[in-house]
Design a protein around this motif. Structure first.
Motif, PDB file in Angstrom:
ATOM      1  N   ASP A 196      76.868  43.153  37.859  1.00  0.00           N
ATOM      2  CA  ASP A 196      76.938  43.247  36.407  1.00  0.00           C
ATOM      3  C   ASP A 196      76.183  44.509  35.987  1.00  0.00           C
ATOM      4  OD1 ASP A 196      76.849  42.878  33.655  1.00  0.00           O
ATOM      5  OD2 ASP A 196      75.364  41.261  33.744  1.00  0.00           O
ATOM      6  N   CYS A 197      76.920  45.628  35.942  1.00  0.00           N
ATOM      7  CA  CYS A 197      76.280  46.920  35.648  1.00  0.00           C
ATOM      8  C   CYS A 197      75.600  46.900  34.291  1.00  0.00           C
ATOM      9  CB  CYS A 197      77.305  48.051  35.626  1.00  0.00           C
ATOM     10  SG  CYS A 197      78.187  48.194  37.159  1.00  0.00           S
ATOM     11  N   GLN A 198      76.215  46.196  33.327  1.00  0.00           N
ATOM     12  CA  GLN A 198      75.691  46.220  31.966  1.00  0.00           C
ATOM     13  C   GLN A 198      74.330  45.544  31.815  1.00  0.00           C
ATOM     14  OE1 GLN A 198      79.211  44.600  29.865  1.00  0.00           O
ATOM     15  NE2 GLN A 198      78.599  46.029  28.245  1.00  0.00           N
ATOM     16  N   PHE A 199      74.207  44.309  32.339  1.00  0.00           N
ATOM     17  CA  PHE A 199      72.984  43.545  32.059  1.00  0.00           C
ATOM     18  C   PHE A 199      72.288  42.989  33.304  1.00  0.00           C
ATOM     19  CE2 PHE A 199      75.699  43.338  28.288  1.00  0.00           C
ATOM     20  CZ  PHE A 199      74.863  43.993  27.382  1.00  0.00           C
ATOM     21  N   GLY A 200      72.871  43.257  34.471  1.00  0.00           N
ATOM     22  CA  GLY A 200      72.183  42.860  35.698  1.00  0.00           C
ATOM     23  C   GLY A 200      72.157  41.365  35.962  1.00  0.00           C
ATOM     24  N   ARG A 201      73.136  40.641  35.422  1.00  0.00           N
ATOM     25  CA  ARG A 201      73.160  39.191  35.710  1.00  0.00           C
ATOM     26  C   ARG A 201      73.569  38.984  37.168  1.00  0.00           C
ATOM     27  NH1 ARG A 201      76.355  34.680  32.077  1.00  0.00           N
ATOM     28  NH2 ARG A 201      76.725  33.135  33.719  1.00  0.00           N
ATOM     29  N   LYS A 202      72.844  38.081  37.850  1.00  0.00           N
ATOM     30  CA  LYS A 202      73.097  37.901  39.285  1.00  0.00           C
ATOM     31  C   LYS A 202      73.599  36.505  39.623  1.00  0.00           C
ATOM     32  CE  LYS A 202      70.171  41.442  41.253  1.00  0.00           C
ATOM     33  NZ  LYS A 202      69.634  42.084  40.017  1.00  0.00           N
ATOM     34  N   THR A 203      73.490  35.592  38.678  1.00  0.00           N
ATOM     35  CA  THR A 203      73.858  34.203  38.972  1.00  0.00           C
ATOM     36  C   THR A 203      74.878  33.700  37.954  1.00  0.00           C
ATOM     37  OG1 THR A 203      71.924  33.544  37.713  1.00  0.00           O
ATOM     38  CG2 THR A 203      71.679  33.597  40.093  1.00  0.00           C
ATOM     39  N   GLY A 204      75.528  32.593  38.314  1.00  0.00           N
ATOM     40  CA  GLY A 204      76.527  32.015  37.425  1.00  0.00           C
ATOM     41  C   GLY A 204      77.680  32.975  37.191  1.00  0.00           C
ATOM     42  N   LEU A 205      78.075  33.675  38.244  1.00  0.00           N
ATOM     43  CA  LEU A 205      79.173  34.643  38.119  1.00  0.00           C
ATOM     44  C   LEU A 205      80.503  33.916  38.324  1.00  0.00           C
ATOM     45  CD1 LEU A 205      77.580  37.585  40.190  1.00  0.00           C
ATOM     46  CD2 LEU A 205      77.458  37.209  37.730  1.00  0.00           C
ATOM     47  N   VAL A 206      81.161  33.605  37.239  1.00  0.00           N
ATOM     48  CA  VAL A 206      82.415  32.855  37.297  1.00  0.00           C
ATOM     49  C   VAL A 206      83.496  33.625  36.530  1.00  0.00           C
ATOM     50  CG1 VAL A 206      83.550  30.699  36.579  1.00  0.00           C
ATOM     51  CG2 VAL A 206      81.205  30.638  37.439  1.00  0.00           C
ATOM     52  N   THR A 207      84.647  33.784  37.170  1.00  0.00           N
ATOM     53  CA  THR A 207      85.741  34.519  36.535  1.00  0.00           C
ATOM     54  C   THR A 207      86.253  33.761  35.304  1.00  0.00           C
ATOM     55  OG1 THR A 207      86.355  35.226  38.739  1.00  0.00           O
ATOM     56  CG2 THR A 207      87.975  35.611  37.010  1.00  0.00           C
ATOM     57  N   LEU A 208      86.417  34.487  34.217  1.00  0.00           N
ATOM     58  CA  LEU A 208      86.946  33.878  32.988  1.00  0.00           C
ATOM     59  C   LEU A 208      88.299  34.532  32.703  1.00  0.00           C
ATOM     60  CD1 LEU A 208      83.731  33.891  30.710  1.00  0.00           C
ATOM     61  CD2 LEU A 208      84.649  31.985  32.021  1.00  0.00           C
ATOM     62  N   ASN A 209      89.343  34.052  33.381  1.00  0.00           N
ATOM     63  CA  ASN A 209      90.639  34.711  33.208  1.00  0.00           C
ATOM     64  C   ASN A 209      91.789  33.733  32.963  1.00  0.00           C
ATOM     65  OD1 ASN A 209      90.885  33.600  35.692  1.00  0.00           O
ATOM     66  ND2 ASN A 209      91.467  35.486  36.767  1.00  0.00           N
ATOM     67  N   GLN A 210      91.411  32.480  32.627  1.00  0.00           N
ATOM     68  CA  GLN A 210      92.475  31.507  32.454  1.00  0.00           C
ATOM     69  C   GLN A 210      92.286  30.695  31.182  1.00  0.00           C
ATOM     70  OE1 GLN A 210      92.848  28.929  35.805  1.00  0.00           O
ATOM     71  NE2 GLN A 210      94.982  29.480  36.121  1.00  0.00           N
ATOM     72  N   ALA A 211      93.341  30.650  30.368  1.00  0.00           N
ATOM     73  CA  ALA A 211      93.287  29.835  29.152  1.00  0.00           C
ATOM     74  C   ALA A 211      93.376  28.360  29.565  1.00  0.00           C
ATOM     75  CB  ALA A 211      94.461  30.204  28.247  1.00  0.00           C
ATOM     76  N   PRO A 212      92.964  27.437  28.755  1.00  0.00           N
ATOM     77  CA  PRO A 212      92.347  27.656  27.452  1.00  0.00           C
ATOM     78  C   PRO A 212      90.914  28.189  27.548  1.00  0.00           C
ATOM     79  CG  PRO A 212      92.345  25.319  28.004  1.00  0.00           C
ATOM     80  CD  PRO A 212      93.119  26.005  29.083  1.00  0.00           C
ATOM     81  N   TYR A 213      90.508  28.832  26.474  1.00  0.00           N
ATOM     82  CA  TYR A 213      89.131  29.323  26.371  1.00  0.00           C
ATOM     83  C   TYR A 213      88.385  28.510  25.322  1.00  0.00           C
ATOM     84  CZ  TYR A 213      90.730  33.283  29.116  1.00  0.00           C
ATOM     85  OH  TYR A 213      91.232  34.054  30.111  1.00  0.00           O
TER      86      TYR A 213
END
Ligand code: ADP
Length: 450
Positions: free
Chosen positions: A356-373
């Protein structure tokens, strides 16, 4: 209530119930008193889990963790202001507390990760149900089996000390009628003061108008009554604001850290991320406050939903906004569609590269690419009071000179020091069990003269 007990425990949250079981097991005549009409205290609202390192559960799940990491990360999270003696005891006894619970039929065999930790250290029930109610239900069943008397609508109003030790208490029923009870020892398991607006305003004036996630009983009685006897209060100005509280309705709802731990991101009114969502509560709170947008939005999908049972509940009470597509969600939240879509593709890229270049998050990395949201609107709210009675690792209450007040014990949220200036989620439940067991044991040692 009878006229005399070895030990009276004030408060029926996890601390009170755990210590009652321990004290009863060691042969004491105990009673638990609770001022509210129902049992379980603020513990009933705990949603996330119980932290412990070097547990069997972790090994069974291939998680390699150690006391040093748990100690250091708790210290780091607490601004290095934690009471080191309490922290050492806490870290080294947490696995025993998990095992003790399992022996009581309270099994915490699922693991998750949350803010301020590098390993899956947060233990929770396999059903993924919120931990508080699960814990209280299990503990109450054990208290009933052990015939431990529990008195609701019974409030501690005064503590008596004679010849340098605790000798009795005064309790009042809802009719205000007072009764004197003799005790050899007293355990304050009365919880924090998050719902006492006067105390909050006294110690943190800028939080005076914040809403709280706490139940009404979290009014700080225990610490005020002990203070009258000369007990020392520590860290009273360390008040934790939880970053994610839904507060658009009459009732406030804490949105558990697990939602972020299992993958949710936070976006601002521009549909953009603005913080490492799993930084400490203090940092995430500061980032949301700095937006000056009356809160922010948690965004997640079905994967996160499946991992966090509480979301079903949040949905049932109307807190969750659903979008059949990302565009629909953006419209419902009045967020710029393009931005939100760009934010998600950046995020999915970060997940794919584990960076996560922007904020350096290292955990809970889950793809969010499927509806519903889904989305939940949140803002920071008063959640936990780190300060309280000064105790040592034996849970003995200390006076202004650092001397033990004989016969007076305190554990759980009423006690101060363990968490420094910021509690890590999952450490309060662990504190109730670790120090509840210790308080029951130490009171028995004192009373039985062992
Ligand atoms: P912990 O997490 O430390 O166990 P909780 O907040 O879960 O703390 O439980 C504390 C309990 O103590 C609450 O149920 C609260 O109503 C009760 N309590 C607080 N003050 C008093 C009092 N003066 N007399 C009796 N019970 C009290």
């Amino acid at each position: 209530l009878e006229k005399e007990y070895d030990l009276v425990i004030v408060g029926s949250g996890a601390t009170g119930l755990v210590s009652a079981l321990q004290a009863k097991r060691l042969g004491l005549k105990v009673a638990v008193i609770e001022k509210m009409a129902s049992l379980g205290g603020n513990t009933m609202r705990a949603s996330s889990g119980m932290n412990a390192a070097e547990t069997e559960v972790q090994l069974a799940n291939g998680v390699i963790d150690d006391f040093t990491a748990f100690y250091q990360e708790t210290l780091q999270g607490g601004g290095k202001l934690n009471d080191k003696e309490l922290l050492e005891y806490f870290v080294t006894h947490a696995p025993l507390a998990i095992e003790w619970l399992a022996k009581q039929g309270i099994v915490l065999s699922d693991l998750t990760i949350s803010g301020g930790m590098s390993q899956k250290r947060m233990h929770r029930p396999q059903s993924l149900a919120p931990i508080g109610a699960y814990l209280i239900k299990g503990l109450l069943a054990r208290c009933v089996a052990e015939a431990i008397p529990l008195f609701t609508n019974t409030k501690l109003v005064a503590i008596k000390k004679a010849a340098e030790k605790i000798t009795g208490i005064t309790v009042a029923g809802t009719d205000g009628k007072e009764v004197e009870v003799g005790v050899k020892a007293l355990l304050l398991a009365t919880g924090g003061f998050g719902a006492n607006a006067n105390l909050i305003a006294q110690y943190q004036p800028q939080l005076a108008n914040y809403k709280t996630t706490n139940h009404a009983g979290a009014s700080g009685d225990g610490l005020l009554l002990a203070q009258k006897l000369g007990a020392q209060l520590v860290d009273m100005n360390f008040i934790q604001v939880h970053p994610t509280v839904q507060q658009d309705f009459d009732h406030t709802y804490l949105i558990g850290e697990a939602v972020r731990g299992e993958g949710a991101i936070l976006v601002n009114k521009n549909g953009e991320r603005f913080v490492n969502e799993l930084a400490t509560r203090k940092r995430v709170t500061a980032a949301i406050t700095a937006l000056n947008e009356n809160g922010a939005y948690l965004i997640f999908n079905q994967t996160v939903r499946q991992r966090v049972k509480a979301i079903e509940f949040y949905d049932k009470v109307g807190l969750v906004v659903t979008g059949a597509s990302l565009a629909e969600l953006a419209t419902k939240l009045a967020l710029p569609k393009e931005n939100l879509s760009q934010t998600l593709s950046n995020w999915n890229q970060a997940v794919a590269t584990r960076t996560d270049c922007q904020f350096g998050r290292k955990t809970g990395l889950v793809t969010l690419n499927q509806a519903p949201y889904y989305a939940i609107h949140i803002a920071p709210g008063i959640h936990y009071t780190m300060g309280g009675l000064h105790i040592n690792a034996k849970t003995q209450v200390l006076d202004e000179d650092g001397q033990v007040i004989s016969g007076l014990y305190a554990a759980g949220e009423v006690a101060g020091g363990l968490h420094g200036n910021n509690r890590i989620g999952g450490n309060s439940i662990a504190e109730t069990v670790v120090f509840g067991l210790q308080a029951g044991k130490q009171a028995a040692k004192y009373i039985l003269g062992k």
